[in-house]
Design a protein around this motif. Structure first.
Motif, PDB file in Angstrom:
ATOM      1  N   HIS A 193       0.732  -1.073  -0.016  1.00 31.70           N
ATOM      2  CA  HIS A 193       0.182   0.114   0.075  1.00 31.70           C
ATOM      3  C   HIS A 193       0.887   1.467  -0.537  1.00 31.70           C
ATOM      4  N   VAL A 203      -8.283   3.292  -3.130  1.00 33.43           N
ATOM      5  CA  VAL A 203      -7.513   3.076  -2.485  1.00 33.43           C
ATOM      6  C   VAL A 203      -8.093   2.469  -1.248  1.00 33.43           C
ATOM      7  N   HIS A 244      -8.798   7.666   1.930  1.00 34.98           N
ATOM      8  CA  HIS A 244      -8.736   6.305   1.707  1.00 34.98           C
ATOM      9  C   HIS A 244     -10.602   5.440   2.329  1.00 34.98           C
ATOM     10  N   GLN A 246      -4.197  -5.574  -2.488  1.00 32.77           N
ATOM     11  CA  GLN A 246      -3.049  -4.551  -2.228  1.00 32.77           C
ATOM     12  C   GLN A 246      -1.893  -4.847  -3.346  1.00 32.77           C
ATOM     13  N   ALA A 273      -3.969  -3.443  -6.542  1.00 34.12           N
ATOM     14  CA  ALA A 273      -3.361  -1.801  -6.513  1.00 34.12           C
ATOM     15  C   ALA A 273      -2.131  -1.362  -6.498  1.00 34.12           C
TER      16      ALA A 273
END
Length: 129
Positions: free
Chosen positions: A33, A76, A94, A109, A112
């Motif tokens: 992240h 996110v 977020h 994650q 992402a």
């Protein structure tokens, strides 16, 4: 009887004490992240910088990539237990994480990070032409 009254909250406190422990998967998820947020920040700066000196056609492409970054940012989510572990740009927040397993959070994650890296690669590829 008083000892039982004192023992119950004490036992409860000890049983909850382990909740501060974070699994390796969540630690890894948070690292991904943080890396993703860093990539996004650098990408936004690059897009802004390139946009100032771009032709009209280039601006359209850069605006398209900037829009992809915005969409990415909207999706996110932070890793539970690590909220606010990094600086946010102005107006950037977020969404709270939905209920999911540690493994699912790690996979989210990873995906992402892959997505923001893909947008970054598109910028690099198109900048070389």
């Amino acid at each position: 009887m008083k000892t039982i009254i004192y023992a119950i909250p004490l036992a409860f406190a000890f049983s909850c004490g382990g909740s501060d422990q974070k699994s390796q998967m969540l630690i890894q998820a948070n690292q991904l992240h943080l890396e993703s947020i860093s990539i996004a920040g650098k990408l936004e700066k690059s897009l802004d910088s390139l946009g100032r000196k771009a032709s009209a056609d280039e601006k359209i492409r850069l605006d398209s990539l900037a829009h992809l970054v915005e969409i990415w940012e909207e999706s996110v989510i932070e890793v539970p237990g690590f909220e606010h572990a990094h600086e946010h740009t102005e107006g950037h927040t977020h969404k709270p994480a939905p209920q999911m397993t540690d493994e699912s959070m790690l996979e989210y994650q990873r995906n992402a990070k892959d997505a923001i890296e893909s947008i970054s690669a598109q910028l690099r590829k198109n900048s070389q032409h």
